[in-house]
Design a protein around this motif. Structure first.
Motif, PDB file in Angstrom:
ATOM      1  N   THR A 120       0.958  -1.110   0.213  1.00  0.00           N
ATOM      2  CA  THR A 120       0.012   0.002   0.253  1.00  0.00           C
ATOM      3  C   THR A 120       1.088   1.245  -0.074  1.00  0.00           C
ATOM      4  O   THR A 120       1.254   1.703  -1.001  1.00  0.00           O
ATOM      5  CB  THR A 120      -0.953  -0.053   1.273  1.00  0.00           C
ATOM      6  OG1 THR A 120      -1.686  -1.123   1.284  1.00  0.00           O
ATOM      7  CG2 THR A 120      -1.955   1.179   1.343  1.00  0.00           C
ATOM      8  N   VAL A 146       0.044  -8.047  -4.548  1.00  0.00           N
ATOM      9  CA  VAL A 146      -0.926  -7.122  -5.072  1.00  0.00           C
ATOM     10  C   VAL A 146      -0.315  -5.774  -4.582  1.00  0.00           C
ATOM     11  O   VAL A 146       0.040  -5.303  -3.314  1.00  0.00           O
ATOM     12  CB  VAL A 146      -2.042  -7.260  -4.368  1.00  0.00           C
ATOM     13  CG1 VAL A 146      -3.067  -6.154  -4.601  1.00  0.00           C
ATOM     14  CG2 VAL A 146      -3.005  -8.623  -4.563  1.00  0.00           C
ATOM     15  N   ASP A 147      -0.074  -4.665  -5.800  1.00  0.00           N
ATOM     16  CA  ASP A 147       0.157  -3.438  -5.523  1.00  0.00           C
ATOM     17  C   ASP A 147      -1.174  -2.643  -5.445  1.00  0.00           C
ATOM     18  O   ASP A 147      -1.836  -2.682  -6.551  1.00  0.00           O
ATOM     19  CB  ASP A 147       1.278  -2.897  -6.713  1.00  0.00           C
ATOM     20  CG  ASP A 147       1.547  -1.601  -6.584  1.00  0.00           C
ATOM     21  OD1 ASP A 147       0.996  -0.753  -5.546  1.00  0.00           O
ATOM     22  OD2 ASP A 147       2.113  -1.088  -7.266  1.00  0.00           O
ATOM     23  N   ARG A 148      -1.679  -2.140  -4.133  1.00  0.00           N
ATOM     24  CA  ARG A 148      -2.549  -1.382  -4.153  1.00  0.00           C
ATOM     25  C   ARG A 148      -2.326   0.007  -5.035  1.00  0.00           C
ATOM     26  O   ARG A 148      -3.402   0.737  -5.154  1.00  0.00           O
ATOM     27  CB  ARG A 148      -3.022  -1.068  -2.734  1.00  0.00           C
ATOM     28  CG  ARG A 148      -3.573  -2.370  -2.100  1.00  0.00           C
ATOM     29  CD  ARG A 148      -3.909  -2.230  -0.726  1.00  0.00           C
ATOM     30  NE  ARG A 148      -5.073  -0.987  -0.698  1.00  0.00           N
ATOM     31  CZ  ARG A 148      -6.235  -0.986  -0.580  1.00  0.00           C
ATOM     32  NH1 ARG A 148      -6.600  -2.144  -0.386  1.00  0.00           N
ATOM     33  NH2 ARG A 148      -7.079  -0.030  -0.371  1.00  0.00           N
ATOM     34  N   GLU A 149      -1.368   0.349  -5.360  1.00  0.00           N
ATOM     35  CA  GLU A 149      -1.233   1.507  -6.408  1.00  0.00           C
ATOM     36  C   GLU A 149      -1.446   2.861  -5.500  1.00  0.00           C
ATOM     37  O   GLU A 149      -2.203   3.917  -6.001  1.00  0.00           O
ATOM     38  CB  GLU A 149      -1.892   1.504  -7.530  1.00  0.00           C
ATOM     39  CG  GLU A 149      -1.640   0.353  -8.587  1.00  0.00           C
ATOM     40  CD  GLU A 149      -2.546   0.238  -9.689  1.00  0.00           C
ATOM     41  OE1 GLU A 149      -2.164   0.416 -11.006  1.00  0.00           O
ATOM     42  OE2 GLU A 149      -3.743  -0.015  -9.316  1.00  0.00           O
ATOM     43  N   ARG A 153       5.297   2.145  -4.889  1.00  0.00           N
ATOM     44  CA  ARG A 153       6.410   1.910  -6.026  1.00  0.00           C
ATOM     45  C   ARG A 153       7.384   3.228  -5.756  1.00  0.00           C
ATOM     46  O   ARG A 153       8.380   3.331  -5.902  1.00  0.00           O
ATOM     47  CB  ARG A 153       5.547   1.966  -7.376  1.00  0.00           C
ATOM     48  CG  ARG A 153       6.648   2.011  -8.176  1.00  0.00           C
ATOM     49  CD  ARG A 153       5.702   1.766  -9.737  1.00  0.00           C
ATOM     50  NE  ARG A 153       4.881   0.654  -9.851  1.00  0.00           N
ATOM     51  CZ  ARG A 153       5.256  -0.484  -9.942  1.00  0.00           C
ATOM     52  NH1 ARG A 153       6.576  -0.911 -10.043  1.00  0.00           N
ATOM     53  NH2 ARG A 153       4.242  -1.739 -10.000  1.00  0.00           N
ATOM     54  N   GLU A 164       7.984  -4.841  -8.033  1.00  0.00           N
ATOM     55  CA  GLU A 164       7.430  -5.713  -9.083  1.00  0.00           C
ATOM     56  C   GLU A 164       6.154  -6.354  -8.265  1.00  0.00           C
ATOM     57  O   GLU A 164       6.316  -7.182  -7.559  1.00  0.00           O
ATOM     58  CB  GLU A 164       8.396  -6.607  -9.376  1.00  0.00           C
ATOM     59  CG  GLU A 164       7.796  -7.268 -10.832  1.00  0.00           C
ATOM     60  CD  GLU A 164       8.953  -8.399 -11.311  1.00  0.00           C
ATOM     61  OE1 GLU A 164       8.718  -9.293 -12.029  1.00  0.00           O
ATOM     62  OE2 GLU A 164      10.235  -8.184 -11.103  1.00  0.00           O
ATOM     63  N   ALA A 165       5.119  -6.160  -9.067  1.00  0.00           N
ATOM     64  CA  ALA A 165       3.691  -6.596  -8.660  1.00  0.00           C
ATOM     65  C   ALA A 165       3.239  -7.691  -9.602  1.00  0.00           C
ATOM     66  O   ALA A 165       3.428  -7.716 -10.868  1.00  0.00           O
ATOM     67  CB  ALA A 165       2.726  -5.575  -8.392  1.00  0.00           C
ATOM     68  N   THR A 168      -1.936  -5.732 -10.089  1.00  0.00           N
ATOM     69  CA  THR A 168      -2.237  -4.297  -9.439  1.00  0.00           C
ATOM     70  C   THR A 168      -3.649  -4.317  -8.886  1.00  0.00           C
ATOM     71  O   THR A 168      -4.425  -5.153  -9.500  1.00  0.00           O
ATOM     72  CB  THR A 168      -1.927  -3.325 -10.504  1.00  0.00           C
ATOM     73  OG1 THR A 168      -2.968  -3.546 -11.681  1.00  0.00           O
ATOM     74  CG2 THR A 168      -0.569  -3.351 -10.972  1.00  0.00           C
ATOM     75  N   ALA A 169      -3.916  -3.147  -8.137  1.00  0.00           N
ATOM     76  CA  ALA A 169      -5.401  -3.141  -7.814  1.00  0.00           C
ATOM     77  C   ALA A 169      -6.295  -2.988  -8.854  1.00  0.00           C
ATOM     78  O   ALA A 169      -7.140  -3.354  -8.938  1.00  0.00           O
ATOM     79  CB  ALA A 169      -5.466  -1.962  -6.657  1.00  0.00           C
ATOM     80  N   SER A 170      -5.779  -2.099 -10.152  1.00  0.00           N
ATOM     81  CA  SER A 170      -6.357  -1.841 -11.173  1.00  0.00           C
ATOM     82  C   SER A 170      -6.919  -3.073 -11.739  1.00  0.00           C
ATOM     83  O   SER A 170      -8.065  -3.349 -12.104  1.00  0.00           O
ATOM     84  CB  SER A 170      -5.830  -1.100 -11.983  1.00  0.00           C
ATOM     85  OG  SER A 170      -5.548   0.060 -11.458  1.00  0.00           O
ATOM     86  N   ASP A 171      -5.914  -3.906 -11.812  1.00  0.00           N
ATOM     87  CA  ASP A 171      -6.336  -5.366 -12.394  1.00  0.00           C
ATOM     88  C   ASP A 171      -7.070  -6.164 -11.840  1.00  0.00           C
ATOM     89  O   ASP A 171      -7.837  -6.664 -12.112  1.00  0.00           O
ATOM     90  CB  ASP A 171      -4.896  -6.176 -12.367  1.00  0.00           C
ATOM     91  CG  ASP A 171      -3.745  -5.832 -13.461  1.00  0.00           C
ATOM     92  OD1 ASP A 171      -4.106  -4.938 -14.603  1.00  0.00           O
ATOM     93  OD2 ASP A 171      -2.639  -5.946 -13.283  1.00  0.00           O
TER      94      ASP A 171
END
Length: 178
Positions: A120, A146-149, A153, A164-165, A168-171
């Protein structure tokens, strides 16, 4: 997206690891969704897919590190998958026993890749990187499920570390049932 990532997203959803509502996060902020790491880390299908994906990304690395407590199942499964030894990085030294921040064998100069469950803000990963560097490790990458973006980063980049995720949360949230 690759088929492997599609399979992982489907497995995370099948494990009911993505929840919608009002949630307080560990850094004190709130979110309209929550990714329950304990549900995906205790699901054999998810754990297998995650360790396979991590294994592809750590080939040739000397040592893995898992951030205590959440990433320990991930690093253990990836270690078994790759035959690469691992250590566990604590946010702070425990107050009993050996009082170590790094558990396991680590030699100065070893290249270490940190595995983490969810990013996060990135602060727990930065804490792990700093502990490993203080112990003499060379750390330039953190792999997360999971990268919550939400800034991880950027924070890790400030510390000379690439994030490196796998997802991503978007995905993860795209086309999700709410």
């Amino acid at each position: 997206m690759s088929t492997d990532i599609d399979r992982l997203i489907a497995a995370l959803r099948e494990a009911d690891a993505v929840k919608f509502g009002e949630f307080e996060l560990s850094h004190g902020g709130t979110s309209e969704y929550y990714v329950d790491k304990y549900l995906f880390e205790t699901d054999p299908t998810c754990l297998s897919l995650i360790s396979e994906a991590f294994a592809e990304r750590v080939e040739g690395v000397e040592k893995l590190a898992g951030v205590a407590l959440g990433a320990v199942p991930l690093v253990a499964a990836t270690s078994v998958q790759t035959g690469t030894p691992y250590v566990i990085a604590r946010k702070k030294a425990k107050e009993y026993g050996t009082s170590n921040r790094i558990e396991g064998r680590l030699s100065a100069g070893e290249e270490v890749v940190v595995l983490e469950d969810i990013a996060t803000t990135g602060q727990s990963a930065v804490d792990a990187v700093e502990a490993l560097r203080e112990a003499g490790a060379e750390v330039s990458r953190v792999l997360v499920v999971v990268d919550r973006e939400e800034g991880a980063r950027e924070l890790l980049h400030e510390h000379g570390v690439e994030l490196e995720a796998l997802v991503t949360a978007s995905d993860l949230l795209e086309d999700a049932q709410r």
